[in-house]
Write a protein that holds these residues in place. Structure first.
Motif, PDB file in Angstrom:
ATOM      1  N   ASP A  34       0.808  -1.224   0.000  1.00 36.31           N
ATOM      2  CA  ASP A  34       0.000   0.000   0.000  1.00 36.31           C
ATOM      3  C   ASP A  34       0.841   1.274   0.000  1.00 36.31           C
ATOM      4  OD1 ASP A  34      -2.142  -1.742   0.155  1.00 36.31           O
ATOM      5  OD2 ASP A  34      -2.461  -1.444   2.294  1.00 36.31           O
ATOM      6  N   GLY A  35       1.971   1.247  -0.698  1.00 38.40           N
ATOM      7  CA  GLY A  35       2.875   2.393  -0.680  1.00 38.40           C
ATOM      8  C   GLY A  35       2.249   3.691  -1.149  1.00 38.40           C
ATOM      9  N   GLN A  69       7.899  -0.603  -8.120  1.00 36.74           N
ATOM     10  CA  GLN A  69       6.716  -0.754  -8.970  1.00 36.74           C
ATOM     11  C   GLN A  69       6.970  -1.609 -10.199  1.00 36.74           C
ATOM     12  OE1 GLN A  69       4.027   0.525  -7.377  1.00 36.74           O
ATOM     13  NE2 GLN A  69       5.671   1.085  -5.947  1.00 36.74           N
ATOM     14  N   ALA A  70       8.245  -1.847 -10.529  1.00 34.37           N
ATOM     15  CA  ALA A  70       8.560  -2.702 -11.681  1.00 34.37           C
ATOM     16  C   ALA A  70       8.190  -4.154 -11.418  1.00 34.37           C
ATOM     17  CB  ALA A  70      10.043  -2.598 -12.026  1.00 34.37           C
ATOM     18  N   GLY A  71       8.006  -4.525 -10.134  1.00 39.11           N
ATOM     19  CA  GLY A  71       7.606  -5.893  -9.815  1.00 39.11           C
ATOM     20  C   GLY A  71       8.720  -6.906  -9.899  1.00 39.11           C
ATOM     21  N   VAL A  89       3.167  -6.250  -6.554  1.00 43.66           N
ATOM     22  CA  VAL A  89       3.019  -4.865  -6.121  1.00 43.66           C
ATOM     23  C   VAL A  89       1.636  -4.765  -5.487  1.00 43.66           C
ATOM     24  CG1 VAL A  89       2.989  -2.442  -6.804  1.00 43.66           C
ATOM     25  CG2 VAL A  89       4.557  -4.037  -7.935  1.00 43.66           C
ATOM     26  N   ASP A  90       1.596  -4.911  -4.178  1.00 41.50           N
ATOM     27  CA  ASP A  90       0.332  -4.978  -3.437  1.00 41.50           C
ATOM     28  C   ASP A  90      -0.070  -3.559  -3.050  1.00 41.50           C
ATOM     29  OD1 ASP A  90      -1.801  -5.527  -1.815  1.00 41.50           O
ATOM     30  OD2 ASP A  90      -0.813  -7.140  -0.689  1.00 41.50           O
ATOM     31  N   ASP A  91      -0.907  -2.947  -3.874  1.00 47.64           N
ATOM     32  CA  ASP A  91      -1.234  -1.533  -3.702  1.00 47.64           C
ATOM     33  C   ASP A  91      -2.589  -1.262  -4.356  1.00 47.64           C
ATOM     34  OD1 ASP A  91      -1.214   1.449  -4.410  1.00 47.64           O
ATOM     35  OD2 ASP A  91       0.674   1.276  -3.306  1.00 47.64           O
ATOM     36  N   PRO A  92      -3.459  -0.464  -3.718  1.00 49.53           N
ATOM     37  CA  PRO A  92      -4.757  -0.183  -4.336  1.00 49.53           C
ATOM     38  C   PRO A  92      -4.647   0.589  -5.649  1.00 49.53           C
ATOM     39  CG  PRO A  92      -4.435   1.168  -2.383  1.00 49.53           C
ATOM     40  CD  PRO A  92      -3.337   0.154  -2.387  1.00 49.53           C
ATOM     41  N   LEU A  93      -3.524   1.275  -5.874  1.00 49.36           N
ATOM     42  CA  LEU A  93      -3.323   2.015  -7.124  1.00 49.36           C
ATOM     43  C   LEU A  93      -2.340   1.305  -8.051  1.00 49.36           C
ATOM     44  CD1 LEU A  93      -3.199   5.746  -5.901  1.00 49.36           C
ATOM     45  CD2 LEU A  93      -5.151   4.411  -6.702  1.00 49.36           C
TER      46      LEU A  93
END
Length: 488
Positions: free
Chosen positions: A372-373, A409-411, A421-425
């Motif tokens: 969730d960064g 974010q590149a995974g 990349v565990d993030d709502p966005l």
């Protein structure tokens, strides 16, 4: 193996602390939204202290707003679970009995509303993570285009969001002639009480302006700061505890000895005689700011740099001298932005934080912190950067932390191994980066996401250049090399 339960309590080893009160006599004065490991190791443990002290009004009815996992762990155990406190030298086990019931909100929305509207309920606490408030990270406004918010704007018969449940329950309380409850956000949001209040009032106004006026006049939404490191429980943890206790505990939590809860002195009903670790104060903001910018800001930097380097645990990241140098430098930058409360010795606080990070028995995973960064960076790092840039000060360490988040974010990490990349966005971030073919373009793409980066900061050319330089180092040479270069 037998599960932990009321029937198996007597069989536990003598050094395990048990509830010192009659659980059958407890009333549920607290409803908690978002039961997870943190609540069980923090607020529930504090209400357990009140129960053990003889005030039986402070049992907890807890709710999961999403999955049945915690309910399914705790129900066979009569709501009991073990809190294992680890300090690196010895473990202390305490069975917590404060949680009386766990409701899965999507399965039983009316049961949760009934608990919230009960005359016994005086306090509602929330740990729903930053994304659970359905607020735009940049503006703080209710995200009306979110499908769950849109549903709650249409009807609150079966709410789908935390603000929706609060509004629906407060409407029931008003109709029944009951006072509001005190709603306490325990999530890492700046001005979390005001943000929760804003979300509740915005939703209430759309349904019933008179209800909104009543909440505004009589409700209480204190600011809070919570602090305790609670790593995720593993199968090995459960197996190890079962060997020690002689019973299996699927709901156990592990944590550190340190516990802090700073609460604004704003309640609209009864409250416990809070004990050790709790401070009721007129001004929470300075404490909250220090925790977000020192503990949480450093945690994010450690998580992304350590995660990229393939290092699993926080204490192992800090075994690298260059990583310790980086954390101290980040703290040097952040400390200048704090409004220091007179009771806080920042130098001592920093030493205590480093000792907590070094605790090897917690085994706090970098990937857990990395979740969730997009919801965390605005208050943990970006606000600090904006403050220092406005003062004409450097932001080298803070920028390296943000660059590491962009690289995350590149995974894929520096070894070429993939990660989620565990993030709502995650989807809009991936879309923004899809056509960015070098470090500068990737920085431009991220800075163009107004939901994460405020416009004045995004337009700061000197900071953009610093961010680009660090991202280029991370992408070309990796996180360990970046840390070594930073340490000089």
């Amino acid at each position: 193996m037998m599960r932990l339960s009321s029937d198996s309590l007597a069989s536990l080893p003598d050094d395990v602390q048990r509830p010192a009160y009659d659980r059958a006599a407890v009333r549920a004065g607290v409803v908690h939204l978002g039961i997870g490991a943190f609540h069980r190791a923090h607020q529930a443990a504090i209400f357990e202290d009140a129960l053990n002290a003889g005030d039986l009004r402070w049992g907890v009815i807890a709710a999961s707003l999403r999955s049945p996992g915690v309910r399914d762990q705790m129900q066979p155990q009569d709501g009991l679970y073990t809190m294992l406190v680890r300090d690196g030298r010895a473990d202390r086990a305490q069975v917590i009995g404060a949680v009386r019931q766990v409701i899965v909100a999507p399965e039983e929305p009316q049961a949760l509303l009934a608990a919230l509207a009960s005359p016994d309920t005086h306090i509602v606490t929330l740990t729903v993570t930053e994304k659970g408030y359905k607020l735009d990270p940049a503006t703080g406004a209710l995200m009306e285009d979110d499908p769950q918010v849109a549903a709650d704007l249409l009807s609150l018969h079966a709410p789908q969001t935390a603000p929706g449940y609060l509004v629906a329950a407060l409407a029931l309380r008003k109709e029944a002639g009951l006072a509001p409850f005190t709603a306490i956000s325990c999530d890492n949001l700046p001005h979390n009480g005001q943000r929760l209040r804003g979300a509740v009032l915005a939703l209430a106004r759309r349904h019933d302006p008179a209800l909104a006026e009543w909440i505004e006049a009589q409700g209480a939404f204190p600011e809070t700061m919570v602090d305790r490191i609670v790593p995720a429980t593993t199968a090995d943890d459960i197996a190890g505890l079962a060997e020690r206790l002689g019973v299996e505990d699927q709901a156990m939590v592990k944590t550190e000895p340190f516990l802090q809860w700073v609460i604004q002195d704003w309640f609209c009903g009864p409250r416990p005689a809070f004990g050790a670790g709790v401070q009721v104060t007129a001004a929470v903001a300075p404490w909250e700011e220090a925790k977000l910018r020192l503990l949480n800001g450093a945690h994010s930097g450690i998580a992304y740099l350590g995660g990229l380097a393939g290092i699993e645990y926080v204490h192992d990241v800090l075994a690298l001298p260059e990583a310790r140098f980086f954390v101290e430098a980040l703290w040097d930058e952040a400390e200048t932005t704090l409004t220091q409360p007179p009771e806080l010795d920042v130098a001592a606080y920093r030493r205590a934080l480093m000792a907590r990070f070094d605790n090897p028995t917690l085994r706090h995973r970098t990937r857990q912190i990395a979740m969730d960064g997009s919801q965390k960076l605005p208050q943990r790092l970006l606000a600090t950067i904006a403050h220092r840039l406005e003062a004409g000060q450097g932001v080298d360490a803070l920028s390296l932390a943000v660059a590491a988040w962009i690289r995350w974010q590149a995974g894929v990490d520096d070894r070429g191994l993939g990660h989620e990349v565990d993030d709502p966005l995650a989807h809009p971030i991936a879309e923004a980066l899809s056509d960015a073919h070098d470090s500068r373009a990737r920085v431009d793409a991220i800075l163009g996401l107004g939901a994460i980066v405020p416009s004045p900061l995004a337009q700061h050319d000197a900071w953009k250049e610093t961010l680009t330089q660090w991202l280029s180092v991370l992408e070309t040479h990796g996180a360990r090399a970046a840390l070594a270069r930073f340490a000089g």
